[in-house]
Design a protein around this motif. Structure first.
Motif, short mmCIF file in Angstrom:
data_model
loop_
_atom_site.label_atom_id
_atom_site.label_comp_id
_atom_site.label_asym_id
_atom_site.label_seq_id
_atom_site.Cartn_x
_atom_site.Cartn_y
_atom_site.Cartn_z
N TRP A 186 0.55 10.10 -1.45
CA TRP A 186 0.84 10.33 -0.03
C TRP A 186 0.11 11.55 0.53
O TRP A 186 0.00 11.70 1.75
N TRP A 203 4.41 2.17 0.49
CA TRP A 203 4.14 2.67 1.83
C TRP A 203 2.65 2.98 1.98
O TRP A 203 2.06 3.64 1.12
N PHE A 211 3.73 -1.54 4.83
CA PHE A 211 3.95 -1.58 3.39
C PHE A 211 3.10 -2.67 2.76
O PHE A 211 2.94 -3.76 3.30
N LEU A 248 5.42 1.90 10.57
CA LEU A 248 5.42 1.86 9.11
C LEU A 248 4.79 0.57 8.61
O LEU A 248 5.07 -0.52 9.13
N ILE A 268 11.88 6.14 2.51
CA ILE A 268 10.76 5.75 1.66
C ILE A 268 10.81 6.57 0.39
O ILE A 268 10.57 7.78 0.39
#
Length: 420
Positions: A191, A143, A159, A157, A18
């Motif tokens: 993040w 992400w 997205f 995960l 990522i």
């Protein structure tokens, strides 16, 4: 099931990388070389945008100085960065570029550049090699992190994509999502809250390789904003003098010499509320020589004309002296001579983080293993600027970012081997 999930049905272990900056791309290269299926996800329309921007004035790939001096550039994080440089040092990075067909040279400052100076040819060759190795790229895939009520896992995960939210299964993940500078190029620090909410210690992101605000007078800004100040040296309370050049901006100072000092200046502001950059306007002159020039009889000439005649002190340097020295200094030739060699410039604050070349802070080193895997999340690795380290410009930042990608790729391979 989404297309991303269907693509993961192969028995070959799949790794999601990522972030398509230098750290992520280097991790992808190392993983693909071991026969793994690698998918690179990036929120931007294309990879390497900050890399390309950094190379607009000439891509400073690395530096040619010796290993000890090179490692010292990482300051308090040198011990953490040392294993990365053992995996890929400056020499290995140049050899890697040469294998891509990109010749390099050492400039007069010791910095290493591609022969063509530009970043784009290197990135094109690199991406072509990655695609030939089977690396797949997924652009405009932002992400979304892990849900608050879900354990951090390489299996969950998600997205945000042009086709809506998609899920992705992977056997391991490399996070290479950058720091917090240049948000328009994808490095926005978004993040941080997600990792912190899962208990990952993250030091606050702070500007690095940045400019600083100075309370210039309106007259000084009008005359000198945008002008380079060349052949000077700068020192501060915790860092010895370095010679180079910088630029006067409307808000303060910026440029290579300032960036080299920025960590020490920023930390001094954090401690004391301000920092003083001490300028030597005539670094090639001894104090005695300056004394003799300033105190030489000047007759009816003004002090400005006298300094121009005896020392060649004109333009922005003369303007800085007039701006930062006191009226009492100009009344006393001995004091003025001292000020020419030690002119205090008071810095109020760093420029905003989004203007910085890079950032300090990030995921704490005690939160990751030697192979850069998160201790609290097996199978999830971190690389690049999102870790808690910093480096000055000069190729040091890029070298360590790429080297960390090599280390993360090795860590992933060891992790996957241990699961078999």
């Amino acid at each position: 099931m989404t297309n991303l999930q269907q693509a993961a049905s192969s028995t070959t272990p799949r790794v999601a990388v990522i972030g398509g900056g230098p750290a992520g791309l280097m991790a992808a290269e190392g993983l693909a070389a071991q026969g793994l299926q690698v998918d690179v996800f990036d929120a931007m329309p294309s990879v390497g945008r900050k890399f390309l921007m950094a190379g607009r004035g000439g891509l400073n790939l690395t530096h040619s100085e010796g290993p000890s001096a090179f490692l010292a550039r990482y300051g308090s994080r040198a011990a953490h960065v040392a294993p990365w440089l053992q995996a890929m040092d400056a020499t290995a990075l140049r050899e890697w570029a040469h294998a891509l067909g990109i010749e390099t040279f050492v400039g007069s400052s010791g910095r290493v550049f591609p022969q063509e100076m530009k970043a784009a040819p290197l990135l094109r060759a690199w991406l072509a090699r990655l695609r030939a190795a089977g690396v797949r790229f997924h652009m405009r895939h932002r992400w979304l992190g892990w849900p608050q009520d879900e354990t951090m896992s390489s299996q969950t995960l998600r997205f945000d994509t042009p086709d809506g939210v998609q899920a992705c299964a992977a056997d391991a993940v490399v996070l290479a999502v950058g720091g917090g500078s240049w948000a328009k190029l994808g490095s926005d620090g978004a993040w941080v809250p997600g990792l912190q909410s899962h208990g990952v210690p993250v030091a606050p992101l702070r500007p690095a390789n940045c400019g600083f605000d100075v309370a210039w007078s309106a007259h000084f800004v009008e005359r000198y904003a945008g002008q380079p100040v060349k052949s000077v040296s700068m020192a501060c309370a915790t860092m010895p003098a370095r010679q180079g050049e910088f630029v006067v901006s409307a808000s303060g100072i910026e440029g290579s010499l300032v960036y080299a000092m920025s960590a020490a200046l920023r930390d001094e502001i954090d401690r004391s509320g301000r920092a003083v950059a001490m300028l030597d306007l005539a670094p090639d002159w001894t104090q005695d020589k300056v004394n003799a020039a300033v105190m030489h009889p000047r007759g009816a000439r003004s002090m400005s004309s006298h300094l121009q005649s005896r020392m060649g002190l004109t333009g922005v340097k003369a303007g800085l002296l007039r701006e930062c020295a006191t009226a009492e200094d100009f009344k006393d030739p001995a004091r003025l001579a001292m000020r020419i060699k030690a002119l205090p410039v008071t810095l109020l604050r760093p420029r905003p983080i989004d203007e910085a070349i890079s950032t300090a802070g990030g995921v704490a080193f005690d939160a990751v293993s030697a192979g850069l895997m998160l201790v609290s999340a097996p199978g999830v690795f971190c690389a690049g600027e999102m870790l808690d380290w910093e480096a000055p410009t000069g190729g040091y930042l890029l070298t360590a970012c790429m080297a960390s990608g090599v280390v993360a790729a090795r860590g992933v391979c060891e992790y996957l081997a241990g699961r078999r």
